[in-house]
Each structure stands twice: as C-alpha cells, then as structure tokens.
Enzyme design. Structure first.
Site, PDB file in Angstrom:
ATOM      1  N   GLN A  75     -12.649 127.024 -37.205  1.00 18.66           N
ATOM      2  CA  GLN A  75     -12.607 127.814 -35.973  1.00 18.66           C
ATOM      3  C   GLN A  75     -12.864 129.295 -36.267  1.00 18.66           C
ATOM      4  O   GLN A  75     -12.236 129.889 -37.125  1.00 18.66           O
ATOM      5  CB  GLN A  75     -11.227 127.628 -35.307  1.00 18.66           C
ATOM      6  CG  GLN A  75     -11.078 128.339 -33.981  1.00 18.66           C
ATOM      7  CD  GLN A  75     -12.020 127.821 -32.903  1.00 18.66           C
ATOM      8  OE1 GLN A  75     -12.202 126.620 -32.745  1.00 18.66           O
ATOM      9  NE2 GLN A  75     -12.644 128.731 -32.171  1.00 18.66           N
ATOM     10  N   ASP A 133     -20.636 121.980 -36.094  1.00 21.34           N
ATOM     11  CA  ASP A 133     -20.883 123.190 -35.311  1.00 21.34           C
ATOM     12  C   ASP A 133     -22.341 123.631 -35.425  1.00 21.34           C
ATOM     13  O   ASP A 133     -22.784 124.510 -34.688  1.00 21.34           O
ATOM     14  CB  ASP A 133     -19.971 124.329 -35.798  1.00 21.34           C
ATOM     15  CG  ASP A 133     -18.862 124.639 -34.810  1.00 21.34           C
ATOM     16  OD1 ASP A 133     -19.011 124.269 -33.626  1.00 21.34           O
ATOM     17  OD2 ASP A 133     -17.860 125.249 -35.217  1.00 21.34           O
ATOM     18  N   LYS A 140      -9.635 120.673 -28.174  1.00 24.29           N
ATOM     19  CA  LYS A 140     -10.548 119.861 -28.998  1.00 24.29           C
ATOM     20  C   LYS A 140      -9.817 118.643 -29.539  1.00 24.29           C
ATOM     21  O   LYS A 140     -10.350 117.529 -29.535  1.00 24.29           O
ATOM     22  CB  LYS A 140     -11.047 120.673 -30.208  1.00 24.29           C
ATOM     23  CG  LYS A 140     -12.166 121.613 -29.893  1.00 24.29           C
ATOM     24  CD  LYS A 140     -12.496 122.433 -31.131  1.00 24.29           C
ATOM     25  CE  LYS A 140     -13.462 123.531 -30.779  1.00 24.29           C
ATOM     26  NZ  LYS A 140     -13.600 124.547 -31.801  1.00 24.29           N
TER      27      LYS A 140
END
Ligand code: NAD
Length: 302
Positions: free
Chosen positions: A102, A125, A58
C-alpha cells in the site's frame, strides 16, 4: 441547476459488483480445476487513516470472492531492509499469487525499489517496471487497477475510440500515464495535461473523452466540457461544505453533467472499480500461476 440525470451517470458501483460476481464465478472454476485458492497479500506500513480504510475494504472484498487474504501490518519505522525481506518472502510463497504494497510509504523507504522487488507475475498493482514496459509495448501485462477500471467503464460505452480525442489531466505513474497507454490501445488520440500545462481549459474543450486525475477538488468547470463528451472523474477529495465533510471529484459534477453525455459520479464511479480490478488482476495471474488455461477480459464481459 442541479442535475441528477440517471441516463448520464456511469454507475461504477453497479459495474464493479457485476465484475466481482464474475470473478467469484471464474475463481470457483479455477479452485476446482487446480485444487488451489488464489491468495492476495497486502502489506501496510504505518497508520495512514486513508490507507487503513482502503486496505480494510480490499481485505473484505478479497474474502467475498473466495480468495485468501494475507495481511502484513508493519510499523511506521520499519527499515527498508525489513520491508524488502517481507516482500521477498511473499515472492517465494506458493500460497500468494498477488502482492500489493500500500502506497504511500514512509519517506525513509525507497518506494520504487520496493515496487520493483515484487515479482512481476505477482505485481497485481501493475507498478513494476517490467509490467509498465509491457503495457506501453501493447503486450499482455498486469495493468494498474484504477486506469484499468476507467478503461473498462469506457469500453462498455465504446470499445473503439478511433478518431476520438482523449485528454487526461494528471501524469502520475498510478493513474495518468497508464491511462494514456490504455487509451492509445483503444485507438484514441491522447493528450496528457499536467501541472506545467498552460492551456488546460482549451485542451479540455477539445476532449471527446476527459479523464481527470489531479487531486484538485472540482477543478474542471462545466463550460470546459465539450457537448457530448464522456467524463471520467478519478479524483477523490474530502472537503468541508456547509459544515459537512463530503467527497468530491476533480470535476465540478453538477456543472459538468450538463454538457457531458456520460459522467462518473464521486463517490460511486471510478472508486469501486479500483478494488474490483485488483481482484481481476489477482484472478488473471492466478490462472497463469496455477497453469490453468488463461482467461481474458472478454471472458469476464461475455
Ligand atoms: P498525484 O498527486 O500523484 O498526481 C496528480 C497529477 O496532477 C500530477 O501529475 C500533476 O502534474 C497534476 N496536476 C497537479 N496540479 C495540476 C494543475 N493545477 N493542473 C493540471 N494538472 C495538475 O495524484 P494521483 O495519485 O494520480 O491521484 C489523482 C487523484 O485521483 C487524487 O484525487 C486521488 O485521490 C485520486 N485517486 C483515486 C483513485 C480511485 O480509486 N478512484 C485511485 C488513485 C487516485
């Protein structure tokens, strides 16, 4: 018989590279117009090897499109309070437009609380309850990256799925449920199958569109797939085969390609789309946060 028929393969690697190119183009315009650079912050707790690889990827891709990457690596034993304080600092930081924590988080931390602490406008997200509610209400929102990537691949094949049966295997908040909302938005008739569903094989046989997001290697067999169906395989499973470690999806690719009209391979299908969509979400919300006229998905795909 093993099929590797190119015309049937949905090449997520190629599509995701095209999307990242467009993100760079629209990102450069935004930077010029606003004199500010989008920043994506990634918070990684602990040493989960899969998460570390994913985060590294990422960060690389974030820099490639010209965005700033901000990293916070916290010890496995970090307290919930300390993690929430990092998230709150990022919420207040004008250099940060997107925040990604995460998953999975260690067991002693309430992941729902952490995700709901992220400011909805920075929730790239798409897991905050406000964004989830907006998605299900058909309102503009930040959409979870993996299902967004699947829907982009599907839209490229057929933007209107009116009259089509879509079956999703898996009901997670990350993939299955948001995928259902997106497919409803494309006018499909949607069925979600899960661990308690009794007649999965029969349901799959009715699917014009099949999305498998289960986490069981090669669960979907070739004779489950209806002739002409589009198969989107979200699964990423590491298995041993003939003494080698390989990645396989949730569908048996070599069997399922025969009946399907289009299918995503693993790797190289849905996987690369997830990071591209994270950057896409960061781009969209940066336009909004910098007060520059917003762009839409259709601008990216014109
Ligand atoms: P999850 O474990 O949160 O959810 C799995 C779902 O499958 C659950 O809803 C469960 O009800 C269902 N399920 C479990 N056993 C089943 C069975 N026997 N029959 C039918 N349904 C069953 O997983 P997830 O986070 O949704 O991920 C699913 C898969 O997708 C995993 O392989 C994961 O690695 C992969 N994944 C890939 C990406 C990507 O970028 N490509 C992103 C997220 C997840």
């Amino acid at each position: 018989m093993v099929y590797r028929m190119n015309e049937k393969i949905i090449d997520g690697k190629k599509v995701s590279a095209e999307i990242r190119e467009k993100i760079k183009k629209f990102g450069d315009i935004l930077i010029k117009e606003s004199n500010r650079t989008p920043g994506l912050a990634v918070v990684l707790v602990g040493e989960n090897p899969a998460s570390r690889v994913y985060v590294k990827n990422k960060i690389e891709k974030t820099k490639e499109v010209g965005f700033n990457s901000i990293e916070h690596r916290l010890d496995e034993n970090v307290s919930e309070e300390e993690l929430l304080s990092v998230v709150n600092k990022l919420n207040d930081d004008d250099e940060v437009q997107g925040i990604l924590v995460q998953l999975p988080l260690p067991k002693h931390i309430n992941a729902d609380l952490v995700l709901d602490t992220i400011k909805p406008v920075k929730d790239v997200d798409g897991f905050h309850a406000e964004n989830v509610g907006k998605l299900w209400s058909g309102l503009n929102s930040l959409v979870p990256c993996t299902p967004l990537g699947c829907s982009i691949l599907l839209k490229k094949l057929n933007p209107d799925l009116s009259g089509k049966n879509a079956v999703i295997i898996g009901r997670s908040n990350i993939v299955g449920k948001p995928m259902a909302a997106l497919l409803l938005g494309m006018n499909a008739t949607v069925t979600i199958a899960h661990s308690r569903t009794k007649n999965i094989e029969e349901l799959v046989k009715s699917a014009d569109i099949l999305v498998a997001a289960v986490g069981i290697p090669e669960m979907v067999k070739g004779n489950w797939v209806k002739k002409g169906a589009v198969v989107i395989d979200v699964g990423i499973n590491r298995i041993d085969r003939d003494g080698k470690k390989i990645l396989v999806g949730d569908v048996d690719y070599d069997e399922c390609i025969e009946n399907s009209s289009k299918i995503t391979p693993v790797p190289g299908g849905v996987g690369p789309m997830t990071i591209a969509c994270l950057l896409l979400n960061t781009l969209f919300t940066s336009y909004e946060q910098f007060g520059v006229a917003p762009i839409k998905l259709s601008d990216i795909f014109e």
